[in-house]
Design a protein around this motif. Structure first.
Motif, short mmCIF file in Angstrom:
data_model
loop_
_atom_site.label_atom_id
_atom_site.label_comp_id
_atom_site.label_asym_id
_atom_site.label_seq_id
_atom_site.Cartn_x
_atom_site.Cartn_y
_atom_site.Cartn_z
N ASP A 133 0.75 -1.11 0.23
CA ASP A 133 0.15 -0.06 0.07
C ASP A 133 0.83 1.39 0.04
N LYS A 134 1.84 1.19 0.79
CA LYS A 134 2.77 2.36 0.95
C LYS A 134 3.44 2.46 -0.32
N ALA A 135 3.96 1.43 -0.89
CA ALA A 135 4.76 1.50 -1.98
C ALA A 135 4.44 1.96 -3.35
N GLY A 136 2.87 1.74 -3.51
CA GLY A 136 2.16 2.17 -4.79
C GLY A 136 2.15 0.90 -5.73
N GLN A 400 0.76 6.25 -11.52
CA GLN A 400 1.60 7.16 -10.65
C GLN A 400 3.07 6.80 -10.93
N GLU A 401 3.95 7.98 -11.16
CA GLU A 401 5.35 7.64 -11.43
C GLU A 401 6.06 7.35 -10.39
N LEU A 402 6.29 6.06 -10.02
CA LEU A 402 7.06 5.52 -8.79
C LEU A 402 8.69 5.40 -8.94
N VAL A 403 9.16 5.49 -10.37
CA VAL A 403 10.42 5.48 -10.66
C VAL A 403 10.88 6.46 -11.66
N LYS A 404 12.06 7.36 -11.20
CA LYS A 404 12.07 8.47 -12.41
C LYS A 404 13.97 8.46 -12.35
N ASP A 405 14.40 8.64 -13.64
CA ASP A 405 15.91 8.62 -13.74
C ASP A 405 16.45 7.58 -12.84
N GLY A 406 15.58 6.17 -13.06
CA GLY A 406 16.35 5.27 -11.88
C GLY A 406 16.26 5.33 -10.49
N VAL A 407 15.47 6.21 -10.32
CA VAL A 407 15.37 6.40 -8.73
C VAL A 407 13.91 6.34 -8.42
N LEU A 408 13.73 5.78 -7.00
CA LEU A 408 12.35 5.69 -6.53
C LEU A 408 12.14 7.24 -6.29
N THR A 409 10.71 7.47 -6.61
CA THR A 409 10.29 8.92 -6.14
C THR A 409 9.36 9.01 -4.96
#
Ligand SMILES: [Zn+2]
Length: 438
Positions: A133-136, A400-409
Motif C-alpha cells: 500500500d505504501k509503495a504504490g 503514478q510515477e514511482l521511478v524516475k531517472d532510475g530512482v524511487l520517487t
C-alpha cells in the motif's frame, strides 16, 4: 491529470503485438487513454519526451516470497535447504516488523527493475500488504496455509484463520488482492488444500501453491497415491481457471493435458529452478497446449534477484539449450511471458499486461542511451539479451510515477535498508544455530 509520453518505442504486447517505433501514450489519471504512432493528438498536464526509449507494459512477477530478503545469500549451495534451515529459521525468527521492512525493500527492488505487479505468498501478509500500500505497487498477496507451526501461528493451518481476516480487511483495495494459499501439494493435508481452495472461491481470488517442484514430492505422491501431484490435485477438484501452479518442473504429457483441459495456469521460475538444479520445466509443452504461463522470480532466497531481466535471460538460455533449438522461443515470446502472459496467468488480462485503451497505466521505460543498449534493431532482443535492471529509467503503476531517472520517487531506499537492518539483529543471531550448514 493527463500525462503524454512521446517519442517512445512502444511495445504494446496486445494480441497482435502492435508496436509503434516513434510512438506516444496518453495516460488519463490511472488508465491508458490511447497509444499510437507519431505525435500525440492531445496535449497533457505533463508531457514527457522519451527520446527513443523502449516503453512496455509493467512486468508481472507471478511467484514471489518478498519478505525473505533477510535470507538472501544464506546457504545458497546447501542441499535440501527448505527443510534443513528455511522452515525452522523462518518459524523462529520472522516477525511482523521484519516482514514489513523486508517487503518494502523487496518491493523497491522490483519497482527499480520494472516489475509493477507481483504475487506473493508468505506469513504476516498483513505487513506485506501495508508495504504494498505504501509503495504504490500492485500485489496479489497470499497468506500461506501449511500443516506445521509457523512464525504467525502456533497451530498448523493457522493461515486459514489469519487469512480470512486478512482478506476481509484488504478486499476492495484498488491495487491489492488479498488471498490465502496452501504452501505446496505435500505440505498441506488434502482436506486443507480443499478448505483453502473453498476460501479462494468464496472471495473470488486466485488459488496458488507449489506443485511438481521437488524430487521427494514426486516420490511421495507416486508411493502414497500412485498418482502425480497434478492428477492428485485434479482428483480433489482443485484444477480450475483460478489455479496457478508454481514451478511444474516434473510434468508428464498427461499432466499438461489435464492442466490445459481444466484451464489452470503455471508460474514458471527458471532462475530458482535451475539454481537449485531441480530441472527445466516443459514450458514449450505448456504454451503449445494454450496453458497460460507467467514468469516468477521466486523469493530473494530462491532466485536471489527480484528482476525480470534475470528471468528473461535465463529462460532463453536454459530452454534453448535443453531443446537444442535457438528458435524455440523468440525474444518477443519471452517478453510476452513476462508481461501479458503473467497477467493472463493471474486472470488479470483485462486490467494489466498490455498497453491498450482502458488498461491500467502500469508502464516501464527502458532507456537506450547506455553502453550496453546500442545498437538496437530489435527492442525485444534488447530487453531479453542486452538490458539489465539498471536500464530501467521510469516506472508507473496506475498512472503514478514511482521511478524516475532510475530512482524511487516516493521512498528513500537508504532509509528502508537502514530500518530493515535494524530489524535483522535477532534474525542473524538465530541463524547462527544453523551455521554448520549455511
Ligand atoms: Zn516459491
Amino acid at each position: 491529470m493527463r500525462t503524454v509520453i512521446e517519442h517512445a518505442w512502444v511495445l504494446t504486447m496486445d494480441p497482435e503485438n502492435t508496436c509503434y517505433k516513434d510512438g506516444y501514450i496518453i495516460i488519463e489519471d490511472t488508465k491508458i487513454l490511447k497509444a499510437g504512432e507519431g505525435p500525440a493528438p492531445l496535449r497533457g498536464d505533463r508531457c514527457i519526451d522519451a527520446g527513443g526509449a523502449i516503453l512496455l507494459p509493467g512486468m508481472v512477477n507471478v511467484h514471489c516470497h518478498v519478505p525473505m530478503i533477510p535470507f538472501r545469500t544464506m546457504g545458497d549451495d546447501c542441499q535440501d535447504r527448505l527443510r534443513r534451515f528455511l522452515f525452522p529459521l523462518e518459524e523462529k525468527a520472522m516477525t511482523p516488523a521484519l516482514v514489513y521492512w523486508a517487503s518494502l525493500y523487496g518491493i523497491a527492488e522490483m519497482l527499480l527493475s520494472g516489475i509493477t505487479t507481483f504475487l506473493d505468498m508468505y506469513y504476516f501478509e498483513e505487513q506485506a500488504a501495508e508495504a504494498c500500500d505504501k509503495a504504490g505497487i500492485r500485489g496479489i498477496l497470499g497468506e500461506t496455509v501449511i500443516g506445521q507451526k509457523t512464525c504467525d501461528s502456533k497451530a498448523p493451518y493457522g493461515g486459514l484463520i489469519y487469512g480470512e481476516e486478512f482478506i476481509q480487511k484488504w478486499q476492495g483495495h484498488p491495487r491489492i488482492t488479498p488471498m490465502v494459499c496452501p504452501h505446496a501439494t505435500n505440505t498441506s493435508a488434502p482436506e486443507y488444500l480443499q478448505r483453502t481452495f473453498a476460501l479462494c472461491e468464496k472471495y473470488h481470488t486466485p488459488f496458488t501453491l507449489h506443485a511438481s517442484e521437488m524430487d521427494y514430492e514426486m516420490e511421495e505422491f507416486s508411493k502414497n497415491y500412485h498418482m502425480t501431484p497434478t492428477a492428485f490435485l485434479d482428483s480433489l477438484g482443485l484444477l480450475a481457471p483460478r489455479t496457478l501452479l508454481a514451478h511444474c518442473i516434473h510434468m508428464t504429457p498427461e499432466d499438461l493435458d489435464l492442466v490445459a483441459a481444466k484451464g489452470a495456469s503455471v508460474a514458471h521460475c527458471i532462475g530458482s529452478n535451475t539454481k537449485a538444479g531441480k530441472g527445466v520445466a516443459p514450458v514449450k509443452g505448456m504454451t503449445e497446449r494454450g496453458i497460460p504461463v507467467g514468469l516468477g522470480t521466486d523469493g530473494p532466497s530462491s532466485g536471489n534477484t527480484l528482476s525480470m531481466f534475470t528471468q528473461f535471460r535465463l529462460f532463453a538460455s536454459f530452454h534453448k539449450t535443453a531443446n537444442h533449438d535457438r528458435s524455440l522461443f523468440t525474444a518477443r515470446d519471452i517478453v510476452r511471458l513476462g508481461t501479458a502472459g503473467g497477467a493472463r496467468a493471474l486472470g488479470m488480462e483485462n486490467l494489466i499486461g498490455s498497453i491498450e485503451p482502458g488498461r491500467e497505466a502500469d508502464l516501464v521505460m527502458v532507456e537506450r542511451g547506455s553502453v550496453n543498449m546500442f545498437p538496437c534493431y530489435n527492442p525485444y532482443s534488447a530487453l531479453v539479451y542486452s538490458a539489465e535492471r539498471a536500464n530501467v529509467s521510469r516506472v508507473w503503476v496506475a498512472g503514478q510515477e514511482l521511478v524516475k531517472d532510475g530512482v524511487l520517487t516516493q521512498m528513500d531506499l537508504n532509509e528502508i535498508r537502514r530500518r530493515l537492518w535494524e530489524n535483522m539483529g535477532d534474525f542473524i543471531k538465530k541463524s547462527q544455530e544453523f551455521s554448520a550448514i549455511i
